[in-house]
Design a protein around this motif. Structure first.
Motif: not given
Length: 299
Positions: A33-55
Motif C-alpha cells: 500500500l505504501i509503495k503504491l502511494h509512492d509509485f502510484i502504479y505498479i505492475d504485477s511482475n514487480f509485485i511478485v518479484d519484489y514486494i509480496l515475496t512470502n508466497y
C-alpha cells in the motif's frame, strides 16, 4: 406491496455487493500500500518479484491481490506493459487503500483520478519504479542507503510567485550512509524517449533558480515535502533510455549560451538507464558543466 418488497430486496442486494470485505493486513500488504502511494502504479511482475515475496508462487500472490482488490484496498487495470507478451495487471490504490495509507504514515497525497483511469504516463512510471529499485538494491551492496523516495506529486514545488517558478521532478531520491545525516538529494528526470531541447534547458534553469535562492527556500521545501532525513547537497540527474539520448541531453544542455551558463552553479548529471541498473554508484555519470565532461564520475 409486491412492488415495494421487490425494491427492498434489490436495495439489500446492492448494499451487499457494495460492502467491503474486511481482511487483516500483513506486513507485506502494508508495504504494498505504501509503495503504491509512492509509485502510484505498479505492475504485477514487480509485485511478485519484489514486494509480496512470502508466497510459494505467482498463483498465490495473484489470489492475495484479488482479495485486496475485493476489499477495496487496490484497483487493477489490464493494460499493455513492457516485458509482457500480452496486456497484464497494473495496480493502484482504491479508496480504502488510501485511507489505510493515511492511517499508516499519518498523511496521504492522492488524486482520485489515479484510481479511476490509467493516464498516458503509466509506462514512464513503471520504468521509474525499476530505476528506484536499482538504487535501493545497489546502495545496500556498497554500504549506503536510499533513505527516501519522494514521488512527483510531493516533490513538485512552487518556489516563487510566478507560475513558471516551479520545479517538477519525476521524483527525489535521498541517499547517504546508513547512520549518517550527510545525505544528498537527487532530482530525477527520467526520459523514456527523446526529450525536447527547450524542455531540458527550462528544467535546468528552474532548478538553478530554485537552489540558488538559498537556505530559506530549501527550508520551506523541506517542510512542504516532509523529508524524514536532512538533505545537505543536491544534484539534478537526467537519466536517458539509451546512450544516444544521453549524448543528446549533454549537447542540449551545453547549447545554453556561455554567458547564461556561467550563472548555473548546480551539479547537473547525465547517465543512461542501463548503466544505472548495472552500477548505480559507480563512475557512470557525466557532470555536464565540468571541465572534463568526457570523464565519468560517481555521485
Amino acid at each position: 406491496m409486491a412492488h415495494e418488497r421487490n425494491v427492498s430486496l434489490t436495495d439489500k442486494g446492492e448494499r451487499r455487493n457494495n460492502m467491503k470485505k474486511y481482511i487483516t493486513l500483513n506486513e507485506q500488504d502494508t508495504d504494498l500500500l505504501i509503495k503504491l502511494h509512492d509509485f502510484i502504479y505498479i505492475d504485477s511482475n514487480f509485485i511478485v518479484d519484489y514486494i509480496l515475496t512470502n508466497y510459494a508462487d505467482r498463483k498465490y500472490v495473484m489470489q492475495r491481490l484479488r482479495l485486496l482488490e475485493e476489499s477495496k484496498y487496490l484497483k487493477s487495470f489490464t493494460v499493455p506493459m513492457p516485458g509482457y507478451e500480452k496486456p497484464g495487471n497494473l495496480y493502484t490504490l482504491d479508496a480504502f487503500g488510501v485511507e489505510n495509507v493515511q492511517e499508516l504514515q499519518g498523511f496521504s497525497k492522492w488524486q482520485k483520478k489515479w484510481s479511476t483511469d490509467v493516464p498516458a504516463w503509466y509506462q514512464h512510471q513503471l520504468m521509474l519504479n525499476r530505476l528506484v529499485l536499482s538504487y535501493r538494491k545497489q546502495a545496500e551492496e556498497v554500504g549506503l542507503a536510499v533513505k527516501e523516495w519522494i514521488p512527483e506529486a510531493r516533490g513538485t514545488f512552487q518556489y516563487g510567485k510566478s507560475k513558471s517558478e516551479v520545479i517538477k521532478p519525476d521524483g527525489v531520491l535521498v541517499v547517504g550512509e546508513a547512520d549518517s545525516e550527510q545525505n544528498i538529494g537527487l532530482f530525477i528526470e527520467l526520459e523514456r524517449s527523446v526529450a525536447k531541447r527547450q524542455n531540458t534547458i527550462q528544467k535546468i534553469q528552474r532548478y538553478n533558480d530554485f537552489l540558488k535562492r538559498g537556505k530559506e527556500t530549501l527550508e520551506k521545501y523541506d517542510l512542504y515535502v516532509g523529508f524524514e532525513e536532512p538533505v545537505l547537497d543536491w544534484r539534478v540527474l537526467f537519466v536517458a533510455g539509451n546512450q544516444t539520448n544521453t549524448k543528446k541531453t549533454i549537447r542540449d544542455i551545453l547549447s545554453i549560451p556561455s554567458q547564461e551558463r556561467s550563472h548555473i552553479k548546480i551539479p547537473v548529471l547525465t547517465a543512461n538507464i542501463e548503466d544505472v541498473q548495472k552500477d548505480a554508484f559507480g563512475d557512470i555519470y557525466h557532470y555536464v558543466f565540468s571541465e572534463s565532461i568526457e570523464v565519468k564520475r560517481g555521485l
